[in-house]
Design an enzyme around this catalytic site. Structure first.
Site: not given
Ligand code: PGA
Length: 253
Positions: A9-11, A96, A98, A168, A174, A214, A235-236
């Site tokens: 997930n590159w956000k 998600h 977010e 999640e 994150g 994470s 993600g990251g």
């Protein structure tokens, strides 16, 4: 036997098509011809077309990060499921945390999105998870159950079988904190049991439940060795081809 599935997930990063193609090509090169683990990247909308082209003919699928649950219309700024499908997407991340938090998406709205995705033949990566406060209050299962029941309401057994669930925990996203493999496994098993009651035990056995929050190369193997953890939503660590590839490799181990 469920095939492990790792999605990046590159956000709202890497939206410049040239940079996105560079990252996508790095992922394609690292994944190579291995097919033991399903792999996908979900770039921002601005880079989707370029990334679809960069991943064409490879083992790396492409997904969107959101959609609006109408086929078309006067919905300025939105993208529909058929648009994503026409671009060459195979997946779409929905629900998600977010989006739930910053854009106030509720279970009923997410449910419309899940249905729109399935109608357009996209695989929904349906996210759920509790906040830190909810975990401390001991209501993780209650929260996750409401999200799953609400977000997947009205799906028939065949449709349920096409969904990928991503558990999640919000406090792990994150933050560098992650659930212990045992804690994550317990929630995954709970979700599988719930899916069993919504669909059937055999369909629930076939549904992939990813863990997200994470996930990094150094914790992926232990998380992914748990019985009901069938992959990761990353993600990251998906923003660097080598760390994402290392997670895919850990999933294959
Ligand atoms: P993270 O994000 O890996 O950076 O914690 C996961 C996600 O939001 O899907």
């Amino acid at each position: 036997m469920r095939k492990k599935f790792v999605a990046g997930n590159w956000k709202m990063y890497c939206g410049d098509p040239a940079k996105a193609v560079e990252l996508a090509k790095g992922v394609v090169a690292s994944v190579g011809s291995q097919a033991a683990v399903e792999a996908a990247v979900c770039p921002p909308a601005t880079a989707l077309a370029a990334v679809v082209t960069a991943c064409a003919g490879s083992q790396v699928g492409v997904g969107g990060q959101n959609l609006y649950p109408k086929d078309e219309g006067a919905f300025t700024g939105e993208l529909s499921a058929p648009f994503l499908k026409a671009l060459g997407c195979r997946y779409v991340i929905l629900g998600h945390s977010e989006r739930r938090t910053y854009f106030k998406e509720d279970d009923a709205f997410i449910n419309l999105k899940v249905k729109a995705a399935l109608t357009a033949d996209l695989v929904p990566i349906f996210c759920c998870g509790e906040t830190e406060q909810e975990r401390e209050q001991g209501i993780t299962e209650k929260v996750v159950e409401a999200q799953v029941r609400g977000g997947l309401a009205g799906l028939d057994v065949e449709q349920l079988g096409k969904v990928v669930v991503a558990y999640e925990p919000v406090w792990a996203i994150g933050t560098g904190k992650n659930a212990t493999p045992e804690d994550a496994q317990a929630v995954h098993a709970f979700i599988r049991g719930l899916l069993g009651s919504l669909a059937s035990a055999s369909v629930a056995e076939s549904i992939r439940i990813q863990y997200g929050g994470s996930v990094k190369p150094d914790n992926a193997a232990t998380l992914l060795s748990q019985k009901d953890i069938d992959g990761a939503l990353v993600g990251g660590a998906s923003l660097k081809a080598d760390s994402f590839a290392a997670i895919i490799q850990a999933a294959g181990g």
